[in-house]
Design a protein around this motif. Sequence first.
Motif, PDB file in Angstrom:
ATOM      1  N   ILE A   1       0.850 -62.735 -16.594  1.00 19.69           N
ATOM      2  CA  ILE A   1       1.431 -62.453 -15.283  1.00 19.69           C
ATOM      3  C   ILE A   1       1.711 -60.965 -15.125  1.00 19.69           C
ATOM      4  N   GLN A   2       2.333 -60.361 -16.110  1.00 20.72           N
ATOM      5  CA  GLN A   2       2.691 -58.945 -16.025  1.00 20.72           C
ATOM      6  C   GLN A   2       1.454 -58.056 -15.933  1.00 20.72           C
TER       7      GLN A   2
ATOM      8  N   ARG B   1       1.373 -70.824  -9.093  1.00 18.65           N
ATOM      9  CA  ARG B   1       2.779 -71.250  -9.118  1.00 18.65           C
ATOM     10  C   ARG B   1       3.712 -70.044  -9.164  1.00 18.65           C
ATOM     11  N   MET B   2       3.354 -69.053  -9.987  1.00 22.21           N
ATOM     12  CA  MET B   2       4.195 -67.872 -10.088  1.00 22.21           C
ATOM     13  C   MET B   2       4.230 -67.108  -8.768  1.00 22.21           C
ATOM     14  N   CYS B   3       3.102 -67.049  -8.094  1.00 26.13           N
ATOM     15  CA  CYS B   3       3.055 -66.360  -6.796  1.00 26.13           C
ATOM     16  C   CYS B   3       3.992 -67.019  -5.793  1.00 26.13           C
ATOM     17  N   ARG B   4       4.065 -68.330  -5.819  1.00 25.93           N
ATOM     18  CA  ARG B   4       4.982 -69.021  -4.926  1.00 25.93           C
ATOM     19  C   ARG B   4       6.423 -68.629  -5.234  1.00 25.93           C
ATOM     20  N   ALA B   5       6.777 -68.575  -6.521  1.00 27.75           N
ATOM     21  CA  ALA B   5       8.139 -68.206  -6.905  1.00 27.75           C
ATOM     22  C   ALA B   5       8.449 -66.752  -6.554  1.00 27.75           C
TER      23      ALA B   5
ATOM     24  N   ASP C   1      15.337 -74.195  -7.369  1.00 27.35           N
ATOM     25  CA  ASP C   1      13.976 -74.414  -6.868  1.00 27.35           C
ATOM     26  C   ASP C   1      13.032 -74.619  -8.052  1.00 27.35           C
ATOM     27  N   VAL C   2      12.302 -75.713  -8.037  1.00 30.16           N
ATOM     28  CA  VAL C   2      11.346 -76.019  -9.102  1.00 30.16           C
ATOM     29  C   VAL C   2       9.933 -75.899  -8.553  1.00 30.16           C
ATOM     30  N   VAL C   3       9.117 -75.112  -9.224  1.00 30.00           N
ATOM     31  CA  VAL C   3       7.722 -74.930  -8.833  1.00 30.00           C
ATOM     32  C   VAL C   3       6.854 -75.590  -9.903  1.00 30.00           C
ATOM     33  N   GLY C   4       6.219 -76.697  -9.564  1.00 25.67           N
ATOM     34  CA  GLY C   4       5.437 -77.454 -10.531  1.00 25.67           C
ATOM     35  C   GLY C   4       6.067 -78.808 -10.781  1.00 25.67           C
ATOM     36  N   ASP C   5       5.496 -79.539 -11.709  1.00 26.95           N
ATOM     37  CA  ASP C   5       5.908 -80.897 -12.016  1.00 26.95           C
ATOM     38  C   ASP C   5       6.801 -80.901 -13.257  1.00 26.95           C
ATOM     39  N   LEU C   6       8.054 -81.351 -13.110  1.00 21.11           N
ATOM     40  CA  LEU C   6       8.976 -81.358 -14.244  1.00 21.11           C
ATOM     41  C   LEU C   6       8.480 -82.235 -15.390  1.00 21.11           C
ATOM     42  N   ASP C   7       7.674 -83.243 -15.089  1.00 18.32           N
ATOM     43  CA  ASP C   7       7.151 -84.096 -16.157  1.00 18.32           C
ATOM     44  C   ASP C   7       6.298 -83.307 -17.140  1.00 18.32           C
ATOM     45  N   GLU C   8       5.772 -82.157 -16.705  1.00 15.99           N
ATOM     46  CA  GLU C   8       4.956 -81.334 -17.594  1.00 15.99           C
ATOM     47  C   GLU C   8       5.796 -80.633 -18.668  1.00 15.99           C
ATOM     48  N   LEU C   9       7.110 -80.691 -18.545  1.00 16.81           N
ATOM     49  CA  LEU C   9       7.975 -80.135 -19.577  1.00 16.81           C
ATOM     50  C   LEU C   9       8.202 -81.119 -20.717  1.00 16.81           C
ATOM     51  N   ARG C  10       7.804 -82.367 -20.527  1.00 17.14           N
ATOM     52  CA  ARG C  10       7.984 -83.364 -21.583  1.00 17.14           C
ATOM     53  C   ARG C  10       6.905 -83.184 -22.654  1.00 17.14           C
ATOM     54  N   PRO C  11       7.315 -83.065 -23.911  1.00 12.83           N
ATOM     55  CA  PRO C  11       6.320 -82.929 -25.004  1.00 12.83           C
ATOM     56  C   PRO C  11       5.435 -84.165 -25.089  1.00 12.83           C
ATOM     57  N   ARG C  12       4.199 -83.943 -25.452  1.00 12.52           N
ATOM     58  CA  ARG C  12       3.254 -85.042 -25.631  1.00 12.52           C
ATOM     59  C   ARG C  12       3.088 -85.308 -27.121  1.00 12.52           C
ATOM     60  N   ARG C  13       3.558 -86.462 -27.539  1.00 16.18           N
ATOM     61  CA  ARG C  13       3.425 -86.813 -28.953  1.00 16.18           C
ATOM     62  C   ARG C  13       1.954 -87.019 -29.303  1.00 16.18           C
ATOM     63  N   PRO C  14       1.555 -86.588 -30.491  1.00 18.01           N
ATOM     64  CA  PRO C  14       0.162 -86.805 -30.909  1.00 18.01           C
ATOM     65  C   PRO C  14      -0.079 -88.274 -31.222  1.00 18.01           C
ATOM     66  N   ASP C  15      -1.334 -88.632 -31.308  1.00 18.68           N
ATOM     67  CA  ASP C  15      -1.710 -89.981 -31.733  1.00 18.68           C
ATOM     68  C   ASP C  15      -1.111 -90.240 -33.115  1.00 18.68           C
ATOM     69  N   PRO C  16      -0.442 -91.390 -33.295  1.00 19.90           N
ATOM     70  CA  PRO C  16       0.168 -91.684 -34.604  1.00 19.90           C
ATOM     71  C   PRO C  16      -0.821 -91.649 -35.765  1.00 19.90           C
ATOM     72  N   ASP C  17      -2.095 -91.907 -35.470  1.00 19.39           N
ATOM     73  CA  ASP C  17      -3.108 -91.901 -36.526  1.00 19.39           C
ATOM     74  C   ASP C  17      -3.728 -90.528 -36.748  1.00 19.39           C
ATOM     75  N   ALA C  18      -3.361 -89.571 -35.891  1.00 20.73           N
ATOM     76  CA  ALA C  18      -3.951 -88.239 -36.014  1.00 20.73           C
ATOM     77  C   ALA C  18      -3.367 -87.513 -37.223  1.00 20.73           C
ATOM     78  N   ARG C  19      -4.192 -86.769 -37.904  1.00 22.44           N
ATOM     79  CA  ARG C  19      -3.748 -86.010 -39.069  1.00 22.44           C
ATOM     80  C   ARG C  19      -3.006 -84.760 -38.620  1.00 22.44           C
ATOM     81  N   TRP C  20      -1.839 -84.526 -39.249  1.00 16.72           N
ATOM     82  CA  TRP C  20      -1.105 -83.299 -38.954  1.00 16.72           C
ATOM     83  C   TRP C  20      -1.408 -82.266 -40.034  1.00 16.72           C
TER      84      TRP C  20
END
Length: 363
Positions: A19-20, A199-203, A295-314
């Motif tokens: 952005i900068q 989104r940043m331009c809107r803010a 004021d929220v710009v964007g979808d707050l649900d996108e702040l929720r972490p997405r857990r990896p597949d339980p079978d995926a190797r870490w």
Amino acid sequence: MTRVVHLHIGAPKTGTTYIQTRLGRNTKTLAEHGVHFPSTGRLARPELSQFRAALDLTEQDWGGAPGHADGAWDALMRRVRRLDGNVIISHEILAPARARMIERAMHDLAGSEVHIVYSARDLARQLAAAWQESVKQGRAWTFRKFLRRSRMGKPFMMQAFDIPDVLSSWGVAVPPERIHLVVVPAQAGGSSADDLWVRMCRALDIDPAWAPLDSDATNASLGVAETQVLRHLNQELGRKVAREGEYDDLLRRMVADGSLFHHRSAPVTLRPDNYDWVEERTERSLEWIRASGIDVVGDLDELRPRRPDPDARWHNPDRVKKQAITRAAVSALSSMTAEAARRPDPHGLAVRATRELKRRLEP
């Protein structure tokens, strides 16, 4: 004409460099529309001037000799007071500023309509990126230690990631409708930067078309092996050397432009046993945001972490296979050898780093 100041305070690892840099590349076209991204010198890059100003306000001395930023905030404020229209100030180290620093900023911006802009992404991705960034800046702690201290709220970046605390502190003198939370898009790839920019331009209350030149900044993520190579290099060279401006410039540039490592190993991701507390912290933040009226710009649900597949190797960043580290170290060795031969190196930093990498590769 009324002066509106959009103060973008971070957070780190939310596309702030992009952005900068994009704002900095388009100062002329933005000014034609009454939008200013000011610097403190005719030839100075705005993003660098504002970085020094943020250092001065927050009483820090990163990237230079002690006192190198003294007076930079006052210089920026003098420039701002000469402007009308929409003025943008941006740097991510402002997010965890102390109360007296925020009070000084608000006092210096008196007479302007101040808006606070804060960008956030899901905390799981943010923490992984923050650890890498700290290693790029010379830290040598393990991912496990970084996460343990983050859970306690200790590191600078973790303080900057605390949405309720940051926005409550900066919002003391600003009504909720003038506090803008920009949610960083969850998807990866080129479209993510475009969506973030819109989104940043809107803010910031600007038209995206007013800044047609795209950012040329890159800050590619490292894999687990590449991060370990840098971490060990920081250990061997020492924190004192790692804080020197020349080393910082060398490493940051070569890592950022992709010239240090030619390949990428498995990405750094959150430890599986850390998702519970990260999700709990996220839900508390979401609850605060919804009740705050900001004021929220964007979808707050996108702040929720997405857990990896339980079978995926870490891939544990603290326990990387020797073969992968060797491959990354050879890549860095070839790059640093070329760099040591190419550029003046009065302090011998590139040579010392190259020597250390060679030593570590010896059987």
